[in-house]
Scaffold this motif. Sequence first.
Motif, short mmCIF file in Angstrom:
data_model
loop_
_atom_site.label_atom_id
_atom_site.label_comp_id
_atom_site.label_asym_id
_atom_site.label_seq_id
_atom_site.Cartn_x
_atom_site.Cartn_y
_atom_site.Cartn_z
N ARG A 209 0.15 16.22 15.11
CA ARG A 209 0.91 14.69 16.40
C ARG A 209 0.39 13.97 14.78
N ARG A 210 1.87 13.30 15.66
CA ARG A 210 2.31 12.15 14.35
C ARG A 210 1.94 10.56 14.67
N TRP A 211 0.97 9.53 14.05
CA TRP A 211 0.66 8.71 14.10
C TRP A 211 1.63 7.91 13.03
N VAL A 212 1.80 6.43 13.39
CA VAL A 212 2.07 5.19 12.86
C VAL A 212 0.90 4.37 12.50
N VAL A 213 1.65 4.34 11.16
CA VAL A 213 -0.10 2.96 11.21
C VAL A 213 1.33 2.00 10.06
N ARG A 214 1.16 0.75 10.42
CA ARG A 214 1.07 -0.50 9.83
C ARG A 214 0.16 -1.14 9.24
N ARG B 75 1.12 -1.41 -0.05
CA ARG B 75 -0.24 0.12 0.03
C ARG B 75 1.30 1.75 0.65
N SER B 76 0.55 2.42 -0.86
CA SER B 76 1.55 3.67 -0.90
C SER B 76 0.87 4.20 0.30
N PRO B 77 1.43 5.31 0.73
CA PRO B 77 1.65 6.41 1.70
C PRO B 77 0.29 6.98 1.54
N LEU B 78 -0.15 7.19 0.71
CA LEU B 78 -1.00 7.47 0.55
C LEU B 78 -2.69 6.71 0.78
N ALA B 79 -2.77 5.65 0.68
CA ALA B 79 -3.41 4.08 1.24
C ALA B 79 -3.39 4.50 2.45
N LEU B 80 -2.18 3.97 3.18
CA LEU B 80 -2.58 4.06 4.45
C LEU B 80 -2.90 5.20 5.39
N ALA B 81 -2.67 6.79 4.84
CA ALA B 81 -3.22 7.75 5.35
C ALA B 81 -4.79 7.65 5.31
N ALA B 82 -5.36 6.70 4.63
CA ALA B 82 -6.62 6.67 4.12
C ALA B 82 -6.95 6.10 5.52
N LEU B 83 -6.60 4.67 5.49
CA LEU B 83 -7.05 3.37 6.41
C LEU B 83 -6.11 4.44 7.80
N ALA B 84 -5.60 5.53 8.51
CA ALA B 84 -5.39 5.78 9.51
C ALA B 84 -6.67 6.56 9.96
N THR B 85 -7.17 7.44 8.97
CA THR B 85 -8.53 7.87 9.21
C THR B 85 -9.62 7.51 9.61
N VAL B 86 -9.77 6.16 9.08
CA VAL B 86 -10.76 5.01 9.54
C VAL B 86 -10.72 4.69 10.68
N ALA B 87 -9.52 4.59 10.93
CA ALA B 87 -8.79 3.89 12.53
C ALA B 87 -9.14 4.54 13.85
N TYR C 94 -0.91 3.89 15.76
CA TYR C 94 -0.76 4.19 17.00
C TYR C 94 0.22 6.22 16.95
N PRO C 95 -0.05 6.18 18.05
CA PRO C 95 1.02 7.58 18.46
C PRO C 95 2.17 7.31 18.74
N GLN C 96 2.40 8.23 17.67
CA GLN C 96 4.78 8.06 17.20
C GLN C 96 5.00 7.89 18.15
N PHE D 213 5.89 -5.36 7.07
CA PHE D 213 4.74 -4.52 6.64
C PHE D 213 5.17 -3.11 6.29
N ASP D 214 3.86 -2.47 5.39
CA ASP D 214 3.77 -1.51 5.12
C ASP D 214 3.57 -0.22 6.02
N ILE D 215 4.49 0.56 6.00
CA ILE D 215 4.65 1.74 7.04
C ILE D 215 4.95 3.31 7.12
N ALA D 216 3.75 3.63 7.38
CA ALA D 216 3.94 5.50 7.19
C ALA D 216 3.58 6.04 8.24
N VAL D 217 4.09 7.73 8.28
CA VAL D 217 3.71 7.83 9.33
C VAL D 217 3.11 9.55 9.26
N VAL D 218 1.38 9.05 9.67
CA VAL D 218 0.76 10.26 9.43
C VAL D 218 0.77 11.78 10.81
N ILE D 219 1.04 12.76 9.33
CA ILE D 219 0.60 14.28 10.40
C ILE D 219 -0.14 14.63 10.50
N ASP D 220 -1.55 14.95 11.42
CA ASP D 220 -2.51 15.17 11.39
C ASP D 220 -2.25 17.13 11.99
#
Length: 314
Positions: A45-50, A3-15, A102-104, A34-41
């Motif tokens: 705040r920084r969130w890690v999605v795996r 999954r791309s970082p954008l796809a992972l960011a979308a998952l983070a907003t769902v989670a 989870y929060p970074q 794992f596919d991993i990205a750091v999402v900044i809101d």
Amino acid sequence: MSRSPLALAALATVAVPGLDAYDVRRPEVSGGDFDIAVVIDAARRRWVVRSPTSARSGALLEAEVELVEALAGQVDAGHLPFDVPRTAGFAHLPEGGRAVVYPQVPGRPLRLEALRPGPGLAASLGRALGALHELPTALVENAGLPVYDATTYRDRRQAEVDEAARTGKVPTTLLRRWEERLEDVALWRFQPTVVHGGLTTEHVLVDDRTVTGILDWGDAMVADPADDLSWLLVAAPQEAVDSIMEAYQLRRTELTDSHLTERALLAGELALARWLLYGVRTGSADVVDDAVQMLHELDESTREADAVAGRSIG
């Protein structure tokens, strides 16, 4: 699937309901299985999605999540002097399984070359590992992760050496050295503990003087505590190793394992055998060549050290 970082960011907003993704970045280190990205809101705040890339990594993630939840309780109770990832939410994946967010965890990856002797970061690292090895083993067992007694774990190491020997790529003198140590029953009298099982500089987060967090618990097990010390004894500056081990031993209660350091050094050697086997199993000629070169360098250095020890005894 990847999954791309954008796809992972979308998952983070769902989670995490209410998470307003402002930016997304790949982490500095690879995610392995794992596919991993750091999402900044929007609040910075920084969130890690795996997100697992296979059914196997998905199963590992589920066990890891359960363990990390129990570890967070140990942190809050004051039994661990560092933080762990704290799950904020999940997103179900179309192919099955879940991504976790989870929060970074604060901190930067440890740099071994920055370790210095004394009461600072080296001592904090020793205390962190000592505290980890004092945890109740039921934490790992309840998460469905592997549990070994000392005899079974030695048998596991022996099986790895036997498989490496069958490749014909391990120097004979090195194999003999490993066999002698595996047959030394006294060396393998240890009390199994909770171990991380995959510690590297990428998994240990620090500030200037303390360990702030430890990540990626999917390889955790009840096994030989020497495994978690091996990478430090092999790669850390020698002048800092004494501070690490002194703090570690002070943090352990009634530690009577007189062969801990010897097994840790052996574990560092056997890691090269596992690297060789990884290359053979995956058909990677570059990995095999790299492992063979390191094995021959290890063989030469250990033979020289044994020769010097023999002369000094004589």
